[in-house]
Write an enzyme that holds these catalytic residues in place. Structure first.
Site, mmCIF file in Angstrom:
data_model
loop_
_atom_site.group_PDB
_atom_site.id
_atom_site.type_symbol
_atom_site.label_atom_id
_atom_site.label_comp_id
_atom_site.label_asym_id
_atom_site.label_seq_id
_atom_site.Cartn_x
_atom_site.Cartn_y
_atom_site.Cartn_z
ATOM 1 N N TYR A 76 12.359 47.826 36.602
ATOM 2 C CA TYR A 76 13.113 46.974 35.669
ATOM 3 C C TYR A 76 14.133 47.807 34.903
ATOM 4 O O TYR A 76 15.263 47.385 34.693
ATOM 5 C CB TYR A 76 12.173 46.268 34.680
ATOM 6 C CG TYR A 76 12.913 45.233 33.867
ATOM 7 C CD1 TYR A 76 12.995 43.914 34.304
ATOM 8 C CD2 TYR A 76 13.568 45.579 32.683
ATOM 9 C CE1 TYR A 76 13.712 42.970 33.583
ATOM 10 C CE2 TYR A 76 14.279 44.632 31.965
ATOM 11 C CZ TYR A 76 14.349 43.330 32.424
ATOM 12 O OH TYR A 76 15.065 42.401 31.718
ATOM 13 N N PHE A 128 44.415 35.139 37.637
ATOM 14 C CA PHE A 128 43.403 34.852 38.646
ATOM 15 C C PHE A 128 42.484 33.784 38.056
ATOM 16 O O PHE A 128 42.222 33.780 36.854
ATOM 17 C CB PHE A 128 42.615 36.083 39.105
ATOM 18 C CG PHE A 128 41.657 35.707 40.200
ATOM 19 C CD1 PHE A 128 42.132 35.391 41.458
ATOM 20 C CD2 PHE A 128 40.301 35.562 39.956
ATOM 21 C CE1 PHE A 128 41.270 34.944 42.460
ATOM 22 C CE2 PHE A 128 39.437 35.127 40.947
ATOM 23 C CZ PHE A 128 39.925 34.816 42.208
ATOM 24 N N ASP A 219 41.643 44.846 36.571
ATOM 25 C CA ASP A 219 40.840 44.147 37.573
ATOM 26 C C ASP A 219 40.938 44.978 38.851
ATOM 27 O O ASP A 219 41.927 44.915 39.582
ATOM 28 C CB ASP A 219 41.360 42.727 37.792
ATOM 29 C CG ASP A 219 40.486 41.946 38.771
ATOM 30 O OD1 ASP A 219 39.768 42.587 39.565
ATOM 31 O OD2 ASP A 219 40.519 40.699 38.749
ATOM 32 N N ARG A 386 45.545 27.994 47.985
ATOM 33 C CA ARG A 386 45.903 28.762 46.797
ATOM 34 C C ARG A 386 47.224 28.204 46.296
ATOM 35 O O ARG A 386 48.285 28.769 46.470
ATOM 36 C CB ARG A 386 46.046 30.266 47.103
ATOM 37 C CG ARG A 386 44.763 30.945 47.526
ATOM 38 C CD ARG A 386 43.892 31.497 46.408
ATOM 39 N NE ARG A 386 43.058 30.555 45.700
ATOM 40 C CZ ARG A 386 41.937 30.911 45.060
ATOM 41 N NH1 ARG A 386 41.512 32.155 45.068
ATOM 42 N NH2 ARG A 386 41.246 30.026 44.386
ATOM 43 N N PHE A 453 39.161 23.831 42.346
ATOM 44 C CA PHE A 453 39.345 24.042 43.788
ATOM 45 C C PHE A 453 38.017 24.220 44.518
ATOM 46 O O PHE A 453 37.916 23.907 45.702
ATOM 47 C CB PHE A 453 40.245 25.262 44.041
ATOM 48 C CG PHE A 453 39.733 26.527 43.426
ATOM 49 C CD1 PHE A 453 39.987 26.825 42.101
ATOM 50 C CD2 PHE A 453 38.981 27.421 44.171
ATOM 51 C CE1 PHE A 453 39.487 27.985 41.524
ATOM 52 C CE2 PHE A 453 38.482 28.586 43.604
ATOM 53 C CZ PHE A 453 38.738 28.863 42.272
HETATM 54 N N1 F0G Z 1 39.256 39.111 40.318
HETATM 55 C C1 F0G Z 1 39.847 38.921 41.510
HETATM 56 C C2 F0G Z 1 41.199 39.494 41.757
HETATM 57 C C3 F0G Z 1 39.193 38.174 42.497
HETATM 58 O O1 F0G Z 1 39.787 37.996 43.671
HETATM 59 C C4 F0G Z 1 37.918 37.645 42.225
HETATM 60 C C5 F0G Z 1 37.233 36.828 43.214
HETATM 61 C C6 F0G Z 1 37.341 37.873 40.971
HETATM 62 C C7 F0G Z 1 38.039 38.621 40.051
HETATM 63 C C8 F0G Z 1 36.012 37.303 40.598
HETATM 64 O O2 F0G Z 1 35.010 37.996 41.226
HETATM 65 O O3 F0G Z 1 33.955 36.293 42.731
HETATM 66 O O4 F0G Z 1 32.822 38.455 42.204
HETATM 67 O O5 F0G Z 1 33.000 36.715 40.478
HETATM 68 N N2 F0G Z 1 37.801 36.343 44.201
HETATM 69 C C9 F0G Z 1 37.216 35.607 45.299
HETATM 70 C C10 F0G Z 1 38.298 35.221 46.260
HETATM 71 C C11 F0G Z 1 36.359 34.463 44.884
HETATM 72 O O6 F0G Z 1 37.983 34.498 47.215
HETATM 73 O O7 F0G Z 1 39.439 35.643 46.103
HETATM 74 P P1 F0G Z 1 33.620 37.314 41.686
#
Ligand code: F0G
Length: 461
Positions: A76, A128, A219, A386, A453
């Site tokens: 844990y 995003f 990010d 998208r 979406f």
């Molecule tokens: N930031 C970016 C640029 C992403 O593409 C995603 C997820 C996230 C954050 C969130 O991360 O899904 O692990 O919680 N993108 C996926 C996609 C869902 O299909 O582009 P997550």
């Protein structure tokens, strides 16, 4: 005998386990897409032939990662795997403090709660979906300050992920630096088509934000792909390793959220990384409320081990060249059939321009959503909208955002499909393009409150 005109690259791996995929009949697919409300997220994967919905959590792990899963220390608290992950993040990205999270949005939730107060403004290089929603739920407002070219699918700018630094400085002067908790920087900008930011622009961003005392939160979900494009395109970086470029990118930022389901080659996992001890303490306080103890954050020990190994594999030059190379191959093939796509071809997928593909449909009838359904019907290839559906509604007015980009993303999972799969996909796009006049628009019949979406339903007009 004549010599070939080029020397090809090949994947730096061979395949030792396979998963059968099944082709369906046209009738099966007609039934499936109707039952799914014309939303590819609502299809069952058993009804999909080649799954290009996302590159998230869909990668194939290596034999070393699977071996790592067997070394899961499921304690844990204080799991050995946590310390391996911490070492990997420090070594490859350079961030000092880490909090594991169940996936990227878990980290976005924490950092938004820690830094954003009602009325705050968060500038960034294009929104995003999950990132912006967490910023809004914390009371903030996202403002897009990416360069204009990013919104133009036909612009061949090599770094469409760049910030418009003048626009950013105007915004800082207008709202005041006190109201900007951080700048939201994405490497490989997903919604722009997987487009990179240049190191020169990032250095400019660091100088500007330092002048006003504003943090940069990165990010880092697809930082390796961005680093590869810098190596290929930016003067001075051709002989640098992808790993060293990644390290330099991260060095200009104050912390990162990571969805390890992409670049880092795992099926689940993420983290929040920080350099400031005070913020780290806040994050340690919050993570136990929402994710789990600060040494596992919602993950099993084995998941953290696979992530630590995946991070190391993701920065290897051979890997990243083949990964991005496969996406380029698909994009070039589609272009050879005149299918209109976003250029330059992105790092994680090929983005088809639904506005040019379906000029007879207005954005109000969801052309990209309709096109994704049409591609599925043609070949069982699953892709993702998208465009206007993904963009959702304005937080204040409740009106639809109307993004300039109305795209269908053909997202390529890492190390999963072969060149022959890519050929099948490109040919399907070409055949659908030839029949484009027959594609009708859609009407939304159900709209969920958040991130519509994922679960919205439609019917054909
Ligand atoms: N930031 C970016 C640029 C992403 O593409 C995603 C997820 C996230 C954050 C969130 O991360 O899904 O692990 O919680 N993108 C996926 C996609 C869902 O299909 O582009 P997550």
């Amino acid at each position: 005998m004549s010599l070939p005109t080029r020397r090809s690259w090949a994947e730096p791996f061979k395949i030792k386990m396979v998963e059968p995929v099944r082709m369906t009949s046209r009738e099966d697919r007609e039934r499936a897409i109707r039952q799914a409300g014309y939303n590819t997220f609502l299809l069952r994967s058993a009804d999909v032939y080649i799954d290009l919905l996302t590159d998230s959590g869909t990668s194939a792990m290596s034999d070393r990662q699977w071996a790592g899963m067997m070394l899961g220390d499921e304690a844990y608290a204080g799991s050995a795997n946590f310390f391996h992950l911490e070492e990997a993040i420090l070594r490859y990205y350079g961030y000092k403090y880490i909090i594991p999270t169940h996936q990227g949005r878990g980290a976005e939730h924490l950092i938004s709660k820690i830094l954003i107060r009602p009325g705050h403004v968060i500038p960034g290089n294009m929104y995003f979906t999950t990132t912006r929603l967490h910023q809004e739920l914390a009371g903030g407002r996202f403002v897009d300050v990416i360069i204009r070219e990013a919104h133009d699918p036909a612009s061949t700018h090599p770094f469409k992920g760049n910030f418009d630094l003048e626009k950013l400085e105007d915004l800082i002067r207008k709202v005041g630096e006190k109201n900007i908790p951080y700048v939201s920087l994405a490497t490989s900008v997903n919604m722009a088509g997987g487009q990179p930011i240049s190191m020169a622009n990032l250095r400019g961003l660091r100088e500007l934000t330092a002048k006003y005392g504003i943090r940069i939160i990165h990010d880092a979900t697809r930082v390796a792909e961005n680093a590869y494009f810098i190596q290929q395109r930016e003067p001075g970086y051709a002989s640098r390793s992808t790993a060293s470029i990644i390290h330099e990118i991260c060095s200009y930022t104050d912390g990162a959220t990571m969805s390890a389901k992409k670049d880092a080659l795992v099926n689940i996992g993420g983290f929040l990384a920080l350099n400031e001890p005070e913020l780290f303490e806040e994050a340690r306080n919050l993570v136990v409320v929402y994710e789990g103890l600060h040494t596992y954050g919602g993950l099993a020990g084995r998941d953290m081990e696979a992530m630590a190994i995946g991070i190391a594999e993701s920065v290897e030059d051979d890997h990243i060249r083949a990964r991005v190379g496969q996406v380029q191959y698909l994009g070039e093939k589609m272009m050879s059939y005149d299918v209109p796509i976003v250029v330059p071809i992105g790092g994680h997928g090929v983005f088809v321009d639904a506005k040019r593909f379906l000029p007879h449909l207005t954005q109000t009838v969801y052309p990209a959503q309709a096109l994704a359904a049409a591609v599925y019907l043609d070949s069982g290839v699953r892709t993702m909208e998208r465009g206007i559906v993904s963009a959702g509604r304005d937080k204040e007015t409740g009106c639809d955002h109307t993004p300039e980009l109305e795209l269908v993303r053909f997202t390529v999972p890492r190390r999963v499909y072969t060149q022959a799969h890519m050929d099948v996909v490109a040919e399907s796009a070409a055949f659908v393009y030839a029949q484009r006049d027959k594609i009708r628009g859609l009407r939304m019949t159900y709209e969920p409150r958040y991130l519509r979406f994922f679960q919205a339903r439609f019917e054909e007009l």
